[in-house]
Design a protein around this motif. Structure first.
Motif, PDB file in Angstrom:
ATOM      1  N   LYS A  44      -1.345   8.252   8.596  1.00  0.00           N
ATOM      2  CA  LYS A  44      -2.218   7.071   8.714  1.00  0.00           C
ATOM      3  C   LYS A  44      -1.462   5.986   9.475  1.00  0.00           C
ATOM      4  O   LYS A  44      -0.309   5.684   9.148  1.00  0.00           O
TER       5      LYS A  44
ATOM      6  N   CYS B  77      -9.678  -0.152   2.541  1.00  0.00           N
ATOM      7  CA  CYS B  77      -9.347   1.267   2.730  1.00  0.00           C
ATOM      8  C   CYS B  77      -8.913   1.904   1.416  1.00  0.00           C
ATOM      9  O   CYS B  77      -9.288   3.041   1.107  1.00  0.00           O
TER      10      CYS B  77
ATOM     11  N   GLN C 255      -1.355   2.087  10.909  1.00  0.00           N
ATOM     12  CA  GLN C 255      -1.830   0.701  10.810  1.00  0.00           C
ATOM     13  C   GLN C 255      -0.589  -0.188  10.773  1.00  0.00           C
ATOM     14  O   GLN C 255       0.534   0.319  10.811  1.00  0.00           O
TER      15      GLN C 255
ATOM     16  N   CYS D 173     -12.636  -0.034   6.762  1.00  0.00           N
ATOM     17  CA  CYS D 173     -11.857  -1.049   7.475  1.00  0.00           C
ATOM     18  C   CYS D 173     -12.736  -1.750   8.505  1.00  0.00           C
ATOM     19  O   CYS D 173     -12.714  -2.978   8.625  1.00  0.00           O
TER      20      CYS D 173
ATOM     21  N   CYS E 155      -4.322  -5.034  11.563  1.00  0.00           N
ATOM     22  CA  CYS E 155      -4.568  -5.045  10.116  1.00  0.00           C
ATOM     23  C   CYS E 155      -3.817  -6.211   9.475  1.00  0.00           C
ATOM     24  O   CYS E 155      -2.639  -6.431   9.770  1.00  0.00           O
ATOM     25  N   GLU E 156      -4.518  -6.945   8.602  1.00  0.00           N
ATOM     26  CA  GLU E 156      -3.857  -8.022   7.847  1.00  0.00           C
ATOM     27  C   GLU E 156      -3.816  -7.681   6.354  1.00  0.00           C
ATOM     28  O   GLU E 156      -3.734  -8.558   5.506  1.00  0.00           O
ATOM     29  N   MET E 157      -3.877  -6.402   6.068  1.00  0.00           N
ATOM     30  CA  MET E 157      -3.880  -5.883   4.692  1.00  0.00           C
ATOM     31  C   MET E 157      -4.995  -6.535   3.867  1.00  0.00           C
ATOM     32  O   MET E 157      -4.832  -6.802   2.676  1.00  0.00           O
ATOM     33  N   CYS E 158      -6.116  -6.787   4.558  1.00  0.00           N
ATOM     34  CA  CYS E 158      -7.271  -7.395   3.876  1.00  0.00           C
ATOM     35  C   CYS E 158      -6.837  -8.612   3.059  1.00  0.00           C
ATOM     36  O   CYS E 158      -7.134  -8.726   1.862  1.00  0.00           O
TER      37      CYS E 158
ATOM     38  N   PRO F 209      -7.546  -3.889  -0.892  1.00  0.00           N
ATOM     39  CA  PRO F 209      -7.854  -3.624   0.523  1.00  0.00           C
ATOM     40  C   PRO F 209      -8.984  -2.601   0.623  1.00  0.00           C
ATOM     41  O   PRO F 209      -9.054  -1.655  -0.178  1.00  0.00           O
TER      42      PRO F 209
ATOM     43  N   PHE G 108      -8.174  -1.063  13.569  1.00  0.00           N
ATOM     44  CA  PHE G 108      -6.976  -1.541  12.864  1.00  0.00           C
ATOM     45  C   PHE G 108      -6.229  -0.399  12.192  1.00  0.00           C
ATOM     46  O   PHE G 108      -5.101  -0.586  11.741  1.00  0.00           O
TER      47      PHE G 108
ATOM     48  N   LEU H 120       0.857  -1.191   0.000  1.00  0.00           N
ATOM     49  CA  LEU H 120       0.000   0.000   0.000  1.00  0.00           C
ATOM     50  C   LEU H 120       0.887   1.234   0.000  1.00  0.00           C
ATOM     51  O   LEU H 120       1.945   1.238   0.643  1.00  0.00           O
TER      52      LEU H 120
HETATM   53  S1  SF4 Z   1      -5.685  -2.966   4.614  1.00  0.00           S
HETATM   54 FE1  SF4 Z   1      -7.715  -3.698   5.288  1.00  0.00          FE
HETATM   55  S2  SF4 Z   1      -7.411  -4.248   7.460  1.00  0.00           S
HETATM   56 FE2  SF4 Z   1      -5.671  -2.942   6.859  1.00  0.00          FE
HETATM   57  S3  SF4 Z   1      -6.277  -0.846   7.392  1.00  0.00           S
HETATM   58 FE3  SF4 Z   1      -6.872  -1.160   5.228  1.00  0.00          FE
HETATM   59  S4  SF4 Z   1      -9.011  -1.881   5.347  1.00  0.00           S
HETATM   60 FE4  SF4 Z   1      -8.137  -2.115   7.406  1.00  0.00          FE
END
Ligand code: SF4
Ligand code: SF4
Ligand code: SF4
Length: 274
Positions: A77, A156, A79, A28, A141-144, A154, A58, A11
């Motif tokens: 941000k 977000c 996370q 999220c 957070c598991e990066m979706c 993801p 998260f 990301l």
């Molecule tokens: S990647 Fe997914 S779990 Fe991580 S902050 Fe974004 S929405 Fe939330």
């Protein structure tokens, strides 16, 4: 390891594009079933308030004033950084945290002992523990990971209305980050946070102000924390084995004492055969 990481999911957060709308926080919560309502997100504590990661938080966005520039705000941000060589995973004695081949760092509840070494090891102070639960989990957070495995971005990054969050491969996002800095050098500090911090991370950040002004941890070593935790964790099997011997001996003594008591012997009888 670094070249493998360039192909992994990542990301990019471009602070100069963030408007602090917090749609990413809402998305999220929805994607991870964290139970936040729009009122919780938008009417509760805001981007100017002190907040923290939590089992049901998260990620969160922060707003910072710029010294000498009234009315100007910059955003950060927070996370999980999805470190290339994560200290949370290397400190875990049972591999309950895993750096997946795709990039996200995920937690395996069925393996977790609840020792919380991961919380102490993380250089970004990310993992949270459900202190008040009867069946506590490590939460972050598991990066979706599931969403991305199903071909989605993801949550977000999907919802961000300004493109401040972008999902992609780490190598491509790193190139794009430096290209944006080169195109508008006066609008950015010349630093991609996460390129080298803690050995590099899969969550990258660029911003108009030095990252310490955005509340980011500064002066982190560029060596991965895994290289720092590995020697200590190498002793864990011996410690656990030693602990097993001690506990086994203690259990044997307790059992023996119980047996003697049951058979009518007290401490004054020690030394006699039962
Ligand atoms: S990647 Fe997914 S779990 Fe991580 S902050 Fe974004 S929405 Fe939330
Ligand atoms: S930021 Fe912390 S929790 Fe996230 S991968 Fe790195 S060490 Fe693990
Ligand atoms: S959704 Fe995008 S613009 Fe809105 S707060 Fe999150 S990162 Fe910033």
């Amino acid at each position: 390891m670094a070249s493998e990481a360039e192909e992994q999911w990542a990301l990019l957060f471009d602070s100069t594009r963030c408007v602090g709308c917090r749609a990413c926080e809402m998305a999220c919560s929805d994607a991870n079933e964290l139970g936040k309502s729009p009122d919780d997100i938008f009417e509760g504590r805001g981007v100017n308030d002190a907040r923290a990661l939590a089992p049901d938080t998260f990620t969160y966005v922060t707003q910072h004033d710029v010294a000498g520039m009234p009315g100007t705000a910059v955003f950060g941000k927070v996370q999980c950084m999805h470190c290339i060589e994560p200290a949370c995973a290397s400190s875990c004695p049972v591999a309950a945290l895993e750096k997946t081949p795709e990039g996200p760092v995920v937690w395996h509840g069925e393996l977790c002992l609840g020792c919380r070494y991961c919380m102490m090891a993380c250089p970004f102070l990310v993992p949270r523990f459900e202190w008040h639960s009867r069946n506590p989990e490590i939460r972050k957070c598991e990066m979706c990971y599931q969403r991305q495995q199903e071909g989605e971005r993801p949550a977000c990054a999907e919802v961000c209305p300004t493109g401040a969050l972008k999902a992609g491969k780490r190598g491509e996002l790193l190139q794009e980050a430096w290209a944006r800095i080169a195109e508008r050098p006066r609008d950015y500090v010349h630093h991609v946070y996460g390129e080298h911090e803690a050995g590099g991370t899969n969550f990258l950040h660029i911003a108009a102000r030095p990252f310490e002004e955005l509340g980011y941890r500064a002066n982190l070593p560029t060596d991965s924390y895994r290289s720092l935790t590995r020697p200590a964790m190498a002793t864990i099997p011996y410690v656990l084995n030693g602990l097993g011997v001690v506990l086994g001996f203690t259990a044997w003594i307790a059992h023996r004492k119980h047996q003697l008591t049951r058979d009518g012997y007290d401490e004054g009888d020690e030394g006699r055969e039962p």
